[in-house]
Design a protein around this motif. Structure first.
Motif, PDB file in Angstrom:
ATOM      1  N   LEU A   1       4.342  10.722 -19.995  1.00 27.05           N
ATOM      2  CA  LEU A   1       4.323  10.891 -18.547  1.00 27.05           C
ATOM      3  C   LEU A   1       2.890  10.981 -18.027  1.00 27.05           C
ATOM      4  N   GLU A   2       2.041  11.684 -18.748  1.00 27.82           N
ATOM      5  CA  GLU A   2       0.637  11.782 -18.349  1.00 27.82           C
ATOM      6  C   GLU A   2      -0.061  10.421 -18.423  1.00 27.82           C
ATOM      7  N   ALA A   3       0.310   9.597 -19.393  1.00 25.99           N
ATOM      8  CA  ALA A   3      -0.248   8.245 -19.495  1.00 25.99           C
ATOM      9  C   ALA A   3       0.219   7.387 -18.319  1.00 25.99           C
ATOM     10  N   GLN A   4       1.481   7.523 -17.927  1.00 26.89           N
ATOM     11  CA  GLN A   4       1.999   6.791 -16.771  1.00 26.89           C
ATOM     12  C   GLN A   4       1.261   7.208 -15.494  1.00 26.89           C
ATOM     13  N   GLU A   5       1.031   8.504 -15.347  1.00 26.60           N
ATOM     14  CA  GLU A   5       0.310   9.003 -14.171  1.00 26.60           C
ATOM     15  C   GLU A   5      -1.123   8.498 -14.173  1.00 26.60           C
ATOM     16  N   ALA A   6      -1.772   8.495 -15.328  1.00 25.28           N
ATOM     17  CA  ALA A   6      -3.147   7.995 -15.417  1.00 25.28           C
ATOM     18  C   ALA A   6      -3.215   6.516 -15.048  1.00 25.28           C
ATOM     19  N   ARG A   7      -2.234   5.746 -15.479  1.00 25.21           N
ATOM     20  CA  ARG A   7      -2.224   4.307 -15.175  1.00 25.21           C
ATOM     21  C   ARG A   7      -2.027   4.048 -13.683  1.00 25.21           C
TER      22      ARG A   7
ATOM     23  N   ILE B   1       4.817  15.204 -10.188  1.00 22.77           N
ATOM     24  CA  ILE B   1       5.582  15.484 -11.409  1.00 22.77           C
ATOM     25  C   ILE B   1       4.675  16.030 -12.509  1.00 22.77           C
ATOM     26  N   VAL B   2       3.510  15.408 -12.705  1.00 23.43           N
ATOM     27  CA  VAL B   2       2.617  15.819 -13.790  1.00 23.43           C
ATOM     28  C   VAL B   2       1.932  17.153 -13.495  1.00 23.43           C
ATOM     29  N   HIS B   3       1.477  17.338 -12.266  1.00 24.74           N
ATOM     30  CA  HIS B   3       0.649  18.510 -11.969  1.00 24.74           C
ATOM     31  C   HIS B   3       1.393  19.660 -11.300  1.00 24.74           C
ATOM     32  N   HIS B   4       2.568  19.402 -10.762  1.00 22.58           N
ATOM     33  CA  HIS B   4       3.288  20.449 -10.049  1.00 22.58           C
ATOM     34  C   HIS B   4       4.737  20.577 -10.493  1.00 22.58           C
ATOM     35  N   GLY B   5       5.121  19.790 -11.484  1.00 24.77           N
ATOM     36  CA  GLY B   5       6.503  19.811 -11.963  1.00 24.77           C
ATOM     37  C   GLY B   5       6.690  20.835 -13.060  1.00 24.77           C
ATOM     38  N   GLU B   6       7.886  20.848 -13.569  1.00 23.68           N
ATOM     39  CA  GLU B   6       8.260  21.805 -14.604  1.00 23.68           C
ATOM     40  C   GLU B   6       7.672  21.455 -15.969  1.00 23.68           C
ATOM     41  N   GLU B   7       7.775  20.183 -16.344  1.00 22.16           N
ATOM     42  CA  GLU B   7       7.341  19.773 -17.672  1.00 22.16           C
ATOM     43  C   GLU B   7       6.602  18.455 -17.602  1.00 22.16           C
ATOM     44  N   SER B   8       5.697  18.273 -18.545  1.00 23.57           N
ATOM     45  CA  SER B   8       4.989  17.006 -18.667  1.00 23.57           C
ATOM     46  C   SER B   8       4.788  16.739 -20.155  1.00 23.57           C
ATOM     47  N   ASP B   9       4.660  15.469 -20.499  1.00 19.95           N
ATOM     48  CA  ASP B   9       4.382  15.114 -21.881  1.00 19.95           C
ATOM     49  C   ASP B   9       3.332  14.010 -21.879  1.00 19.95           C
ATOM     50  N   GLU B  10       2.904  13.602 -23.061  1.00 18.34           N
ATOM     51  CA  GLU B  10       1.837  12.606 -23.169  1.00 18.34           C
ATOM     52  C   GLU B  10       2.213  11.287 -22.515  1.00 18.34           C
TER      53      GLU B  10
ATOM     54  N   ASP C   1       0.827  -1.213   0.000  1.00 19.55           N
ATOM     55  CA  ASP C   1       0.000   0.000   0.000  1.00 19.55           C
ATOM     56  C   ASP C   1       0.858   1.258   0.000  1.00 19.55           C
ATOM     57  N   VAL C   2       1.862   1.281   0.872  1.00 18.45           N
ATOM     58  CA  VAL C   2       2.726   2.457   0.972  1.00 18.45           C
ATOM     59  C   VAL C   2       3.493   2.669  -0.330  1.00 18.45           C
ATOM     60  N   THR C   3       3.923   1.598  -0.952  1.00 22.17           N
ATOM     61  CA  THR C   3       4.644   1.697  -2.223  1.00 22.17           C
ATOM     62  C   THR C   3       3.755   2.294  -3.308  1.00 22.17           C
ATOM     63  N   LEU C   4       2.538   1.763  -3.437  1.00 18.85           N
ATOM     64  CA  LEU C   4       1.636   2.280  -4.462  1.00 18.85           C
ATOM     65  C   LEU C   4       1.276   3.738  -4.190  1.00 18.85           C
ATOM     66  N   LEU C   5       1.021   4.069  -2.933  1.00 18.46           N
ATOM     67  CA  LEU C   5       0.722   5.449  -2.565  1.00 18.46           C
ATOM     68  C   LEU C   5       1.886   6.366  -2.920  1.00 18.46           C
ATOM     69  N   SER C   6       3.097   5.916  -2.660  1.00 14.00           N
ATOM     70  CA  SER C   6       4.271   6.729  -2.958  1.00 14.00           C
ATOM     71  C   SER C   6       4.422   6.979  -4.459  1.00 14.00           C
ATOM     72  N   PHE C   7       4.256   5.938  -5.263  1.00 10.89           N
ATOM     73  CA  PHE C   7       4.345   6.116  -6.718  1.00 10.89           C
ATOM     74  C   PHE C   7       3.250   7.044  -7.227  1.00 10.89           C
ATOM     75  N   ALA C   8       2.046   6.893  -6.717  1.00 10.12           N
ATOM     76  CA  ALA C   8       0.942   7.756  -7.137  1.00 10.12           C
ATOM     77  C   ALA C   8       1.220   9.210  -6.756  1.00 10.12           C
ATOM     78  N   SER C   9       1.714   9.404  -5.557  1.00 12.56           N
ATOM     79  CA  SER C   9       2.020  10.751  -5.094  1.00 12.56           C
ATOM     80  C   SER C   9       3.107  11.405  -5.939  1.00 12.56           C
ATOM     81  N   ARG C  10       4.170  10.659  -6.208  1.00 15.66           N
ATOM     82  CA  ARG C  10       5.262  11.208  -7.022  1.00 15.66           C
ATOM     83  C   ARG C  10       4.791  11.513  -8.442  1.00 15.66           C
ATOM     84  N   ALA C  11       4.033  10.591  -9.032  1.00 21.16           N
ATOM     85  CA  ALA C  11       3.537  10.814 -10.394  1.00 21.16           C
ATOM     86  C   ALA C  11       2.644  12.044 -10.441  1.00 21.16           C
TER      87      ALA C  11
END
Length: 96
Positions: free
Chosen positions: A69-75, A58-67, A45-55
């Motif tokens: 990266l956005e697909a990885q975050e959606a998944r 990066i996508v919503h508060h980071g410097e740059e995003s691309d399609e 649970d903690v691992t999945l939460l951590s990956f979701a939080s980081r993604a």
């Protein structure tokens, strides 16, 4: 003093055959466990939460995003909802 704290070690195995270990204080497992979860489920649970939080960050508060990266975050958000039964936004109160 830190040597007096009990720890639990987990082995992580990847599909490509590589492995790693992570050791965490046992008391933290008990602290963050939900109900009668096993230690392994808690770490999952903690691992999945951590990956979701980081993604999300990066996508919503980071410097740059691309399609890609956005697909990885959606998944990861789909996987989060499958595991926890709520969306990331519902679980964290952080929605966009």
């Amino acid at each position: 003093m830190t040597e007096e704290v009990d720890t639990t070690t987990f082995e992580i195995s990847a599909d490509d055959g590589t492995t790693d270990e992570v050791t965490v204080p046992t008391g933290l497992l008990d602290l963050v466990a939900e109900g009668d979860q096993t230690d392994a489920e808690t770490v999952g649970d903690v691992t999945l939460l951590s990956f979701a939080s980081r993604a999300h960050h990066i996508v919503h508060h980071g410097e740059e995003s691309d399609e890609e990266l956005e697909a990885q975050e959606a998944r990861i958000m789909d996987l989060f909802e499958e595991r926890f039964g709520v969306t990331y936004g519902e679980a964290t109160g952080h929605q966009h």
